[in-house]
Enzyme design. Structure first.
Site: not given
Ligand code: S5P
Length: 264
Positions: A93
């Site tokens: 990011k």
């Molecule tokens: O808006 C966003 C963008 C990203 S890149 N929301 C997110 O959650 N992410 C990323 O996606 C976050 O940094 C994490 O690595 C992943 C989601 O992880 P989860 O465990 O919630 O599925």
């Protein structure tokens, strides 16, 4: 199945080699899953990759989460990911001015040497993309930028106006691989796809078979619906690495996403 037949208009319209590479990998793996490998030690990273690598198409890292990070092991880890036919995506990011972003691709982690994709916010203006592309050129490598057009977290400041400005700037830029969309809401993904058109990727985090609220403001939507709404890749973290059996979970997400693509 040939990538052209599976991806149809996306394949025809995409001009970036990296996008075509992803579409081909997804076809070989029968998976539109990007694993968010949010683990904290090198051993955990290797274990996770070894158990789910065959069911995913891309590997998303936060290299600065790893407490015992070291260059040698990291290079070995990236080589393993390449052997498993995965794109490597550092979710850094970036958001600074162009010349600093270029240098932030170097430094101790040297992201430009091993990443195929990185994320950036366009908040500082379009030069951040040029800076990141210049860094890959410095390393004689190619890469693609995913711009944050929407986010999955509650209360985020990416307003609809901001989203359309990002899409307008990113659509025309050859260094932009695509956009991050809000996978927790199929309508948001659909709106984003309408704005983006067919020429660029939309990848969506905020996806989990168990929909609803996650930890600390994260929100989750249904993986099948995200793909049907226009997402080209579901980014799944805890849905896989937090499952009792990560390998089985990864296979389930792969199957859902691949089925949705073929239906779409
Ligand atoms: O808006 C966003 C963008 C990203 S890149 N929301 C997110 O959650 N992410 C990323 O996606 C976050 O940094 C994490 O690595 C992943 C989601 O992880 P989860 O465990 O919630 O599925």
């Amino acid at each position: 199945m040939e990538a052209r037949d599976a991806w149809k208009v996306r394949w025809e319209t995409s001009t970036l080699p990296m996008a075509k590479t992803f579409m081909e990998v997804a076809c070989r793996k029968k998976s539109l899953v990007c694993l968010a490998a949010d683990k904290y030690t090198m051993n955990e990273m290797f274990d996770l990759l070894n158990s789910v690598g065959s069911s995913i198409a891309a590997l998303k890292t936060h290299v600065d989460l790893i407490s015992d990070w070291n260059q040698d092991e990291w290079i070995r880890f990236c080589m393993l990911a390449q052997e498993m036919d995965l794109l490597i995506f550092e979710d850094r990011k970036f958001a600074d001015i162009g010349k600093i972003s270029r240098k932030q691709m170097g430094g101790i982690y040297n992201i430009k040497e091993w990443s195929d994709l990185v994320t950036a916010h366009l908040i500082s203006g379009p030069d951040v993309v040029d800076g990141l592309q210049a860094a890959w050129s410095d390393a004689s490598r190619e890469g693609g930028v995913l711009l944050l057009a929407q986010m999955s977290s509650r209360g985020n400041l990416l307003t609809p106006d901001y989203t359309s400005t990002v899409v307008e700037a990113g659509r025309a830029h050859p260094g932009v691989f695509g956009f991050i969309g809000n996978g927790s809401n199929a309508n948001s993904v659909r709106e984003l796809r309408t704005m983006v058109g067919d020429g660029k990727m939309i990848w969506t985090p905020g996806v989990n078979i168990a929909t609803g609220d996650g930890e600390m403001g994260q929100r989750y939507g249904d993986p099948y619906e995200a793909v049907m709404a226009g997402s080209d890749c579901i980014i799944v973290g805890s849905g896989i690495h937090g499952a009792e059996n990560p390998a089985e979970a990864a296979a389930a997400y792969a199957e859902i996403s691949w089925k949705a693509l073929l239906e779409r």
